[in-house]
Design an enzyme around this catalytic site. Structure first.
Site, PDB file in Angstrom:
ATOM      1  N   GLU A 261      -4.762   2.946   6.115  1.00  0.00           N
ATOM      2  CA  GLU A 261      -4.353   3.081   4.725  1.00  0.00           C
ATOM      3  C   GLU A 261      -5.106   4.229   4.081  1.00  0.00           C
ATOM      4  OE1 GLU A 261      -6.268   0.258   1.684  1.00  0.00           O
ATOM      5  OE2 GLU A 261      -5.791  -1.070   3.357  1.00  0.00           O
TER       6      GLU A 261
ATOM      7  N   ARG B  59       0.836  -1.207   0.000  1.00  0.00           N
ATOM      8  CA  ARG B  59       0.000   0.000   0.000  1.00  0.00           C
ATOM      9  C   ARG B  59       0.874   1.262   0.000  1.00  0.00           C
ATOM     10  NH1 ARG B  59      -2.239  -3.910  -0.747  1.00  0.00           N
ATOM     11  NH2 ARG B  59      -4.151  -4.729   0.171  1.00  0.00           N
TER      12      ARG B  59
ATOM     13  N   SER C 254     -11.465  -0.993   3.376  1.00  0.00           N
ATOM     14  CA  SER C 254     -10.550  -1.387   4.454  1.00  0.00           C
ATOM     15  C   SER C 254      -9.853  -0.148   5.003  1.00  0.00           C
ATOM     16  CB  SER C 254      -9.515  -2.385   3.927  1.00  0.00           C
ATOM     17  OG  SER C 254     -10.146  -3.563   3.483  1.00  0.00           O
TER      18      SER C 254
END
Length: 334
Positions: A330, A160, A234
């Site tokens: 994230e 990420r 997420s």
């Protein structure tokens, strides 16, 4: 080129947070991106580059310019290279590749966001990452207005992560991303519950469309639709821990899921850690944790960005206290 002032950003972040920016600018081709770069240089004010806002948490109004790419187009080139405008919806690119019998993107089906953001964030799911597909990235340098082409190696992708998030942050406007697909089926079916879902449907093997549909169905079953319930997918990255730390935790929690990274590291699902701390389905104010997937934080209706910050910081605290692991968003918090 589109430009608007005192612009409402609620439709540009999937959390559905109400916030405004001083100016909103959208470019539709390379020449317009160069014009935007020139204006950003001359203005000397803060600016924020966004995609569809699926990886964004706004905590206040943005006192500057928000920049968005509306460059469209998907073009098949030689050697199974697919060149995509940075404003294309990522999942529509996956669908296009599958329909043209180009393989490799199926596991990334239904990930929200746009092509430009895929190259910044190194999106991933079900054992695949977009860095496995990226051939090169085209951009306009804001400082000079020059066009640039970056190879996969130039971007220094990690979990990420990429240079666009750090030393290249706010230096480039991405215009196109070219992905290298395969004309031969390349499938990853042993991650998560893909294999179990194949067996449930009576499949020993699947084609690209079947695998894509399985991924879509799995995601839809556990992830809320942001058009109905505000969320950014997420919220936390899955932490990667040393093998020694993993062994310590495994002795205490034999049922703990994990994914092998290398001889020295294991990945532990952040959703499992959060659920063990009792957060699944809980609320703080107008923000909450989804009742089917603890990795997803949701706007329960009228939540502010600050309420979601309070929630995710409380979750971080509890995971750290119980497991000695730091989990990190994230999502880009502004």
């Amino acid at each position: 080129m589109r430009k608007a002032y005192h612009y409402e950003l609620r439709d540009h972040n999937t959390f559905g947070i109400e916030a405004h920016c001083k100016c909103f600018v959208e470019y539709t081709n390379i020449e317009e991106a160069q014009t935007v770069a020139h204006e950003l240089r001359d203005a000397g004010e803060p600016f924020l580059i966004i995609g569809s806002g699926s990886n964004l948490l706004l905590t206040k109004d943005f006192e500057g310019t928000v920049v968005h790419s509306a460059i469209k187009g998907i073009t098949l080139q030689e050697d199974a290279l697919v060149r995509c405008g940075s404003g294309e919806i990522w999942d529509e690119v996956v669908a296009w590749c599958v329909s043209h019998e180009l393989y490799g993107a199926e596991n990334l089906s239904l990930i929200p966001g746009e092509v430009g953001a895929s190259a910044v964030q190194n999106i991933g799911a079900y054992g695949a990452e977009v860095k496995d597909l990226i051939d090169h990235v085209e951009a306009v340098e804001i400082a000079t207005g020059k066009t640039c082409v970056f190879s996969l190696a130039d971007c220094q992708y990690g979990y990420r992560d990429s240079r666009f998030k750090h030393d290249w942050k706010n230096r480039y406007l991405i215009t196109y991303v070219t992905y290298r697909l395969s004309r031969v089926p390349v499938q990853k079916t042993d991650y998560g519950n893909i294999r179990a879902e194949m067996e449930r449907r009576g499949f020993s093997q699947v084609d690209a469309q079947q695998l894509r549909q399985i991924i879509i169905d799995i995601r839809n079953a556990k992830l809320p639709d942001p058009k109905v319930t505000g969320n950014a997918g997420s919220f936390f990255m899955n932490p990667i821990v040393s093998h020694e730390k993993y062994e310590q935790l495994q002795a205490l929690y034999p049922e703990m899921p994990h994914y092998y990274i290398d001889a020295s590291h294991e990945k532990i699902p952040a959703g499992w850690l959060i659920e063990q701390c009792g957060w699944k389905g809980r609320k703080l104010g107008h923000a909450g944790v989804h009742d089917r997937q603890a990795l997803v934080l949701v706007n329960c209706g009228g939540a502010t960005g600050s309420e979601i910050v309070t929630l995710f910081q409380a979750i971080q605290h509890d995971v750290r206290e119980r497991f000695g692991i730091d989990i990190h968003p994230e999502v880009n918090v502004i």
